[in-house]
Design a protein around this motif. Structure first.
Motif, PDB file in Angstrom:
ATOM      1  N   GLY A  61       0.813  -1.212   0.000  1.00 12.68           N
ATOM      2  CA  GLY A  61       0.000   0.000   0.000  1.00 12.68           C
ATOM      3  C   GLY A  61       0.845   1.260   0.000  1.00 12.68           C
ATOM      4  N   PHE A  62       2.119   1.117   0.299  1.00 18.68           N
ATOM      5  CA  PHE A  62       3.011   2.271   0.261  1.00 18.68           C
ATOM      6  C   PHE A  62       3.354   2.681  -1.163  1.00 18.68           C
ATOM      7  CE2 PHE A  62       4.123   1.130   4.637  1.00 18.68           C
ATOM      8  CZ  PHE A  62       4.007   2.380   5.220  1.00 18.68           C
ATOM      9  N   ALA A  92      -4.719  -0.441   3.745  1.00 19.04           N
ATOM     10  CA  ALA A  92      -3.476  -0.038   3.076  1.00 19.04           C
ATOM     11  C   ALA A  92      -3.605   1.313   2.396  1.00 19.04           C
ATOM     12  CB  ALA A  92      -3.056  -1.107   2.064  1.00 19.04           C
ATOM     13  N   THR A 123      -3.357   4.250   5.094  1.00 11.77           N
ATOM     14  CA  THR A 123      -2.290   4.412   6.079  1.00 11.77           C
ATOM     15  C   THR A 123      -1.220   5.344   5.536  1.00 11.77           C
ATOM     16  OG1 THR A 123      -1.746   2.192   5.327  1.00 11.77           O
ATOM     17  CG2 THR A 123      -2.269   2.438   7.641  1.00 11.77           C
ATOM     18  N   TYR A 148       1.782   7.182   2.348  1.00 12.93           N
ATOM     19  CA  TYR A 148       1.333   7.081   0.952  1.00 12.93           C
ATOM     20  C   TYR A 148       0.053   6.271   0.922  1.00 12.93           C
ATOM     21  CZ  TYR A 148       1.638   5.870  -4.054  1.00 12.93           C
ATOM     22  OH  TYR A 148       1.390   5.708  -5.393  1.00 12.93           O
ATOM     23  N   GLY A 149      -1.021   6.863   0.449  1.00 17.32           N
ATOM     24  CA  GLY A 149      -2.259   6.110   0.335  1.00 17.32           C
ATOM     25  C   GLY A 149      -3.239   6.898  -0.501  1.00 17.32           C
TER      26      GLY A 149
END
Ligand code: NA
Ligand code: NA
Lengths: 185, 306, 439
Positions: free
Chosen positions: C337-338, C378, C381, C384-385
Motif C-alpha cells: 500500500g506504500f 493499506a 495508512t 502514501y495512500g
C-alpha cells in the motif's frame, strides 16, 4: 527589465491557464449528458449507441489532462504539507523550485512522447478499437496542449519562487507559495 | 547478452500464464542463457490494450497481444485472429497461413509498424452466453449483448444490440439485467468471469471458429540477435504453439465441465436455417473489413479464393 | 542496480519529494522518469503513452468524474445539506448524530460505487462540509469520511472483488455476500466509536443550538421535504443499479441528472451553481487523475524492473505455520500500500497468494475478503495512500495533510480489528454465503 519581462510572462500565463481551466468546467455537464443519453437509449429504446462509450472516455481524458495546469495554478494538486508548512518561506521557495522542476521534467517528457504518438497516429491512422473507431490523433494534440500549459505554469511558478528566494520580495502581489497559500475551489 | 521482457495478458500462476512462462524458459534454455526473458503478467507494467504499442516502442521486447484490443492500431490483426464465420479446422488454418500466403501479408503488416511477426498459435473460439435460451437466431433480436468491435458488428447483423462495457462490469451488468448476454474471449474467460452465476445459457455456434494469435517482437531487438538466436526464438514459439493447441483443448473442456457443474445449460441445437443465417451475417462483414486497410484487403482476398 | 536497491532508492525519493511538498502525482511521475533514465535509458519514456491510454481510457475510473459531479451539484444546490438538516431535525438531540447520519449515507454511497476514489470523493463532497460547519472536530469528521468512503470496495458492487474472483476463479456472488457481515460489523463499530468518543469528549460533536425549535412549521415542512427528496435521489440511483437500468459507473450520471432535476424543482437551480459545480468537479477530477496517472507511471516502471519477482520471492520457503503465512501475506499487502494502488495489489497478490492459502487449507473466499479489508487499510495508512490523497483533494483549504494523517488512527484500528476478527473467526465471512448459496 528582466523583472518586467518575468512579470508579464507570469501574468500572461496566469490568464491563459485561468481561461482554459474555466472553459474545461463546461465539459462536465456534457460528459454527464452523454452517459445519461446512452442509458436512456439502451434501456428505454433498446438501441445503445456505438459512440457514447468512447466519447465519454475522451471527455474524461480531456477534463483530467487539461485541468492539470489550472490545478497547479490553484495549488490544488495534492501534496504532503507536513514539513513544508513548518519551514521558513525562503526554504519553502527552495522546496518549490526543486519539486516544480521535477514536475516540469515529467510534463516535458509527456509532451515529447505525445508528439511522437501524434505522428504515429497520423501515419498509421490509429483509432480506438471500438466499432465506432474514432481517431486517436486529437487526443495526443490535447496532451501536448495540456502539458504545454502545465509546463508554462510550472515555469512561471519556478520563476516567482526564484525571485522571492533572491530578493525576499514577491514579484506578483497575490502569488501563492511564499506565505499563505490559497488552495482549491 | 540479451535481456528481454515478455508481456502477456494473463495473471501470474494461471494455466495460460504458465504457457508463456514456458516459452520464456525455453528461449533461455535453448539459447544457453544468451537471451534472458523476464515474463510480465497482467497488470505488471503494461495494460492489456498497451502490449502492441509497448513492443513497438521497445518498452517490452516481446509480446503476446490479443489483436481485438488493437483493432484501431492494426486492423489486419482482427482479420488474422478470425472474423466471425471463420474456420476452426487446424489443417485449413495452417494452409491459409503457410501456403496461401497469409504469413507474408501479416509479416508485412506487422513489419510496417516495426514489429517482427512470429508464427501464431491457436486458442479456442469465442462463445456467447445469454440469460435466456436462444431457440432460434430470431431470438437475438433486441438482445443487449456485450460484444466489442467485429463481434458487435456481427451480432447487429442478427438484430441484436451490441453494448460496450468494461470487462469488470460484465458480471454486475448480467446480474442486474443491464445486458442480456455477453461474449467471452473463450470458454475459460466465461468461467473466470463467473458469468454462469448470472447467465445460464451458452449458444452452441461459436462467433469465430478459432482464434489465431501471434507472438510479436520489437524489430531492433530482433535485429540485434544473430541468425542462430533468431532461429532459436522462432523454434521456441513453434513449441509454444503446439503446447497451446494441446492444453487449450483440455482447459476448454475443463472450463465447460466446471460451468456445467454450476448449472450451465446449452441453448438448443441450431437449425439449418439458423446456421445459414449465421453464415450470411458473417459473410456480409468480410467486405466491410476488407475496406479497413490494404493488408486486410489482401488477407480477405486470399480468404475468398479458398 | 538490483531490484532491492532500486526499491530502496525509489522509496527514499518518495520520502524526499513528499517532504518537500511536491505535487504527489507529478512528483511520482517525475521521479520515475529521472530514476528510470539513469537506470534504463530514454527507452523508459515509452511507459508514458501506454500508461496514459490505460488510465485515461479506463471506463471503471469514469465513475470518478460522474460521482464527484453529482456530489458537487448536491452540495452546491443545498440539496445534500437538506438531507442532514432533516436528519438533525429528527435526531439532532443525540450527540454525534450527524456523524452517524454521515456513516449511513456513506454506506449507501458504498452500495453505488465500486472503487475507493469515487466512494471517498462523493462522500467527502456531500458530507464533510455539513460536519465542519456544525463545529465537529475536524479529525473526527475527516476520519468518518475516510472510513465511510472506503466502504465503497467492501459493500457490493466492488471492482477489486470482481478482479479477485476472476484471477482466482472464485465466485463473485459469494464474495459479494461474504462481504456483507464484515461490512455490517464495520458500520456498527464506526457508529459505536462515534457515539462513545463523543460521550467521552463532548466538544468533538456539538449539539445543534436548538435552531430547530425556533423553526416555523413551514420551515420544518420544507426541511423535511427537501431531506426526503434527497434521500429519494440516492435511493433512485441505487435503484437504477439494482433494476438493471444502468451499470454502477453509469449510475453516477443518473445521479447528476436527478440532482439537476431536484434543483430545478426546488427553484435552487442557478447558473452560478451549475458553473461552479462543473468547474470544481473538473478540478477535483484532474487532481485525482494526475495522481492516478503519475502513480501508475511510477509503479509501471517499478514493475517493469521486476519488483513483483521480489514479492513472489517472499512467498517461497517460508517455514511458517499456516496462520503465520496468512499474517505475513497481510503484512506484505499493507506494505505494498506504500507504493501501488488497490487494483494492482489485487492483480499481483490475488494470484500469487491465494493458491498458497488454499493449499494450506483456507477458504479462497475468506482469503479474498481479508484481502479487501486489508486494501481498505493499506490505502489509508500514511504516508502514501490513495484514500488520503483523495480526501485531501476534497477537503477545504485549511485542512492540512497532517490533519488527515492524524484523523485516520482510530478508524484504521477499527478496520484492523475487523480484519483480525475475520481472520480469527472465518465464520463471520463464510456463514452467510454458505447459508445462502449451498443447495
Ligand atoms: Na461498493
Ligand atoms: Na498506505
Amino acid at each position: 527589465m528582466i523583472t518586467k519581462a518575468i512579470q508579464s510572462y507570469c501574468n500572461a500565463v496566469h490568464h491563459l491557464v485561468d481561461f482554459v481551466g474555466r472553459s474545461v468546467g463546461y465539459i462536465m455537464p456534457l460528459l454527464a449528458f452523454v452517459v445519461v443519453f446512452e442509458v436512456v437509449a439502451r434501456y428505454f429504446f433498446d438501441s445503445p449507441t456505438i459512440w457514447a462509450y468512447d466519447l465519454s472516455l475522451f471527455m474524461f481524458g480531456y477534463i483530467s489532462a487539461l485541468s492539470g495546469a489550472y490545478a497547479q495554478q490553484k495549488r490544488a494538486h495534492i501534496n504532503v504539507d507536513i514539513l513544508y508548512n513548518h519551514v521558513r518561506p525562503k526554504v519553502r521557495s527552495i522546496f518549490n523550485i526543486l519539486s516544480f522542476s521535477i514536475a516540469l521534467i515529467f510534463a516535458l517528457i509527456i509532451i515529447y512522447m505525445s508528439i511522437d504518438k501524434f505522428y504515429e497516429a497520423i501515419e498509421f491512422n490509429y483509432r480506438r478499437q471500438s466499432e465506432w473507431a474514432p481517431h486517436m490523433h486529437h487526443f495526443w494534440v490535447m496532451m501536448v496542449v495540456a502539458c504545454g500549459l502545465l509546463s508554462l505554469q510550472l515555469i512561471s511558478d519556478i520563476l516567482l519562487n526564484a525571485y522571492f528566494f533572491v530578493t525576499g520580495k514577491k514579484l506578483i502581489p497575490n502569488a501563492p507559495d511564499t506565505e499563505e497559500f490559497t488552495h482549491g475551489n | 547478452e540479451h535481456n528481454w521482457r515478455f508481456a502477456n495478458l494473463y495473471s501470474r500462476g494461471t494455466a495460460y500464464g504458465e504457457l508463456y512462462e514456458n516459452l520464456g524458459k525455453n528461449i533461455e534454455q535453448m539459447s544457453a542463457g544468451k537471451i534472458k526473458v523476464q515474463v510480465l503478467y497482467s497488470g505488471e507494467g503494461v495494460g492489456s490494450s498497451g502490449i502492441l504499442g509497448a513492443v513497438k516502442s521497445g518498452l517490452v521486447t516481446m509480446g503476446a497481444p490479443f489483436q481485438s484490443m488493437h483493432a484501431g492500431e492494426l486492423p489486419a490483426g482482427v482479420v488474422e485472429i478470425g472474423l466471425p464465420g471463420g474456420t476452426d479446422d487446424v489443417g485449413e488454418l495452417s494452409t491459409l497461413f503457410h501456403e496461401k500466403g497469409w504469413d507474408k501479408v501479416l509479416k508485412e503488416a506487422y513489419g510496417a509498424q516495426g514489429l517482427v511477426w512470429l508464427d501464431p498459435y491457436i486458442q479456442p473460439p469465442v462463445y456467447i452466453i445469454t440469460k435466456k435460451p436462444i431457440n432460434s437466431v430470431a431470438d437475438f433480436k433486441g438482445l443487449k449483448i456485450r460484444a466489442p468491435g467485429a463481434y458487435g458488428k456481427f451480432l447487429r447483423q442478427l438484430g441484436a444490440s451490441p453494448v460496450s462495457l468494461a470487462w469488470s462490469e460484465i458480471y454486475t451488468s448480467l446480474s442486474t439485467g443491464v445486458i442480456d448476454g455477453s461474449i467471452g474471449s473463450n470458454m475459460i474467460d466465461h468461467r473466470d468471469g463467473n458469468h454462469v452465476e448470472v447467465a445460464k445459457y451458452m449458444y452452441r455456434l461459436p462467433l469465430a471458429g478459432a482464434q489465431v494469435l501471434p507472438i510479436v517482437v520489437n524489430r531492433s531487438a530482433w535485429n540485434k540477435l544473430t541468425p542462430e538466436l533468431q532461429a532459436i526464438v522462432s523454434a521456441a514459439t513453434t513449441i509454444h504453439a503446439r503446447e497451446q493447441m494441446t492444453k487449450s483443448k483440455l482447459w476448454e473442456s475443463q472450463a465447460v465441465a466446471e460451468m456445467e457443474a454450476k448449472g450451465l445449460k446449452w441453448s438448443p441445437e441450431p437449425s439449418a436455417e439458423d446456421k445459414a443465417a449465421w453464415k450470411a451475417a458473417a459473410a456480409s462483414l468480410w467486405d466491410e473489413y476488407a475496406k479497413s486497410d490494404k493488408y486486410s484487403a489482401q488477407l480477405i482476398e486470399i480468404l475468398k479464393k479458398q | 542496480m538490483g531490484i532491492e536497491l532500486l526499491t530502496g532508492v525509489l522509496l527514499l525519493c518518495i520520502l524526499v519529494t513528499f517532504a518537500m511538498g511536491a505535487p504527489v502525482g507529478l512528483g511520482l511521475g517525475g521521479i520515475a522518469m529521472i530514476v528510470g533514465y539513469m537506470t534504463w535509458g530514454d527507452g523508459i519514456f515509452n511507459v508514458i503513452p501506454t500508461t496514459l491510454e490505460s488510465t485515461f481510457f479506463s471506463f471503471i475510473l469514469l465513475a470518478i468524474p460522474l460521482y464527484i459531479y453529482m456530489g458537487q451539484l448536491l452540495t452546491r444546490s443545498g440539496i445534500g445539506d437538506a438531507m442532514f438538516n432533516a436528519s438533525q431535525m429528527l435526531i439532532g438531540k443525540i450527540r454525534g448524530s450527524l456523524a452517524i447520519s454521515v456513516i449511513v449515507v456513506c454506506s449507501m454511497i458504498g452500495a453505488m460505487v465500486g472503487i475507493i476514489g469515487a466512494g471517498i470523493m462523493t462522500s467527502g463532497s456531500i458530507a464533510l462540509k455539513p460536519m465542519l460547519d456544525r463545529g465537529y472536530d475536524k479529525r473526527l469528521a475527516l476520519g468518518v469520511i475516510m472510513a465511510g468512503g472506503g466502504l465503497g470496495i467492501l459493500i457490493p458492487p466492488s471492482v477489486p472483488m470482481i478482479m479477485f474472483a476472476s484471477s482466482t476463479q472464485t465466485s463473485v456472488g459469494r464474495m459479494f455476500i461474504a462481504a456483507l457481515i464484515p461490512a455490517l460489523i464495520t458500520i456498527v463499530l464506526l457508529i459505536t466509536y462515534v457515539v462513545v468518543s463523543c460521550k467521552l469528549n463532548p466538544s468533538k460533536a456539538p449539539i445543534g443550538n436548538d435552531a430547530h425549535d425556533e423553526m416555523t412549521p413551514k420551515e420544518k415542512f420544507r426541511t423535511g421535504r427537501d431531506g426526503l427528496f434527497s434521500v429519494l435521489l440516492i435511493t433512485a440511483v441505487l435503484g437504477s443499479i439494482i433494476t438493471g437500468i444502468a451499470t454502477p459507473t453509469e449510475s453516477g450520471a443518473i445521479g447528476v441528472a436527478g440532482a439537476v432535476l431536484l434543483a430545478i424543482v426546488f427553484k435552487r437551480f442557478k447558473r452560478e451553481i451549475f458553473e461552479s459545480a462543473g468547474l470544481s468537479s473538473a478540478l477535483l477530477v484532474s487532481v485525482a487523475m494526475w495522481i492516478i496517472f503519475g502513480a501508475t507511471v511510477f509503479s509501471n516502471f517499478h514493475l517493469l524492473m521486476g519488483v513483483q519477482n521480489m514479492i513472489a520471492g517472499f512467498t517461497q520457503d517460508l517455514g511458517l505455520p499456516p496462520i503465520g503465512v496468512i499474517i505475513m501475506f497481510q503484512l506484505i499487502m499493507l506494505l505494498l500500500g506504500f507504493i501501488i494502488d488497490e487494483f494492482i495489489i489485487v492483480l499481483i497478490c490475488a494470484p500469487l497468494f491465494t493458491p498458497i492459502a488454499v493449499s494450506l487449507g483456507f477458504d479462497p473466499i475468506w482469503f479474498g475478503i481479508l484481502m479487501i479489508l486489508n486494501i481498505e487499510i493499506a490505502v489509508q495508512t500514511p504516508p502514501y495512500g490513495f484514500a488520503l490523497f483523495y480526501l485531501k483533494g476534497i477537503a477545504p483549504p485549511d485542512i492540512t495533510m497532517l490533519d488527515i494523517y492524524r484523523s485516520v488512527t482510530p478508524f484504521v484500528l477499527i478496520k484492523l480489528f475487523v480484519l483480525v476478527l475475520c481472520m480469527l473467526f472465518p465464520d463471520i465471512v463464510l456463514w452467510l454465503p454458505n447459508k445462502m448459496m449451498n443447495g
